[in-house]
Design an enzyme around this catalytic site. Structure first.
Site, short mmCIF file in Angstrom:
data_model
loop_
_atom_site.label_atom_id
_atom_site.label_comp_id
_atom_site.label_asym_id
_atom_site.label_seq_id
_atom_site.Cartn_x
_atom_site.Cartn_y
_atom_site.Cartn_z
N SER A 16 46.52 48.39 47.54
CA SER A 16 46.82 49.02 46.36
C SER A 16 47.64 48.29 45.43
O SER A 16 47.57 48.49 45.26
CB SER A 16 47.17 50.75 47.02
OG SER A 16 46.37 51.34 47.28
N VAL A 17 47.86 46.91 46.27
CA VAL A 17 49.08 45.94 45.65
C VAL A 17 47.82 45.87 44.31
O VAL A 17 48.12 45.39 43.20
CB VAL A 17 49.16 45.11 46.46
CG1 VAL A 17 49.78 43.90 45.51
CG2 VAL A 17 50.50 45.77 47.39
#
Length: 192
Positions: A16-17
């Site tokens: 998700s980064v």
């Protein structure tokens, strides 16, 4: 300190980064005047202008801010749930026999339906980042990996660019959900 045989040159999955990388590129294109965050998503990606579709009347800014009124379930144990269908379309997992699914995110994303109003509530949905990446690629007429290399990684002093995580089977060209990077790249980006 690295464990399990990892080194500073090893690639690490940042899942998700990756959304931060995609958002950064979008903001750069907005600053360059190439992308207008007040315009509709469907102005850039006509395929998402499906009547009743989740993104048909959403603005780019609403996608960036994750304020899309969308009918999207994240029940990981249910093969029919949206997050599982997303995973099948992205090639991250094999669909179970007999479970209908889209072959690619370009086919899947236009099937998502609107629920509620845009711009009202924050709703963290992975599909939004894929839509944003699709918009970026259309506007820039380039692959997101190439854009990140040119616009971000080379300015971080990275000796190699990050890569999209390959899924099982074929890699969907729209897949921007997961990246691999080297720790120094992530540290330099975070320091900006």
């Amino acid at each position: 300190m690295f464990r399990n045989g990892q080194t500073p040159r090893s690639r690490h999955i940042v899942f998700s980064v990756t959304k931060s990388f995609t958002g950064l590129l979008a903001e750069m294109l907005i600053d360059d005047g190439l992308l207008d965050d007040r315009r509709l998503v469907s102005d850039y990606v006509a395929e998402l202008g499906v009547d009743g579709g989740a993104y048909a009347d959403a603005t780019v800014r609403q996608v960036l801010d994750m304020e899309i009124g969308i009918d999207f379930t994240e029940v990981y144990a249910d093969p029919q749930s949206d997050i599982q269908q997303f995973g099948f379309a992205a090639g991250f997992q094999k669909p179970r026999p007999g479970v209908p699914h889209s072959e690619c995110l370009y086919d899947y994303l236009p099937t998502l339906r609107k629920k509620g109003e845009h711009g009202v509530d924050f709703h963290y949905v992975t599909a939004n980042s894929e839509v944003l990446g699709w918009i970026i690629e259309r506007v820039a007429n380039a692959r997101i990996d190439d854009l990140l290399g040119e616009r971000v990684y080379q300015h971080l002093g990275a000796d190699r660019r990050g890569d999209v995580c390959p899924g099982r089977g074929r890699l969907c060209p729209a897949c921007r959900r997961c990246r691999t990077i080297q720790p120094p790249q992530g540290t330099r980006l975070g320091a900006l």
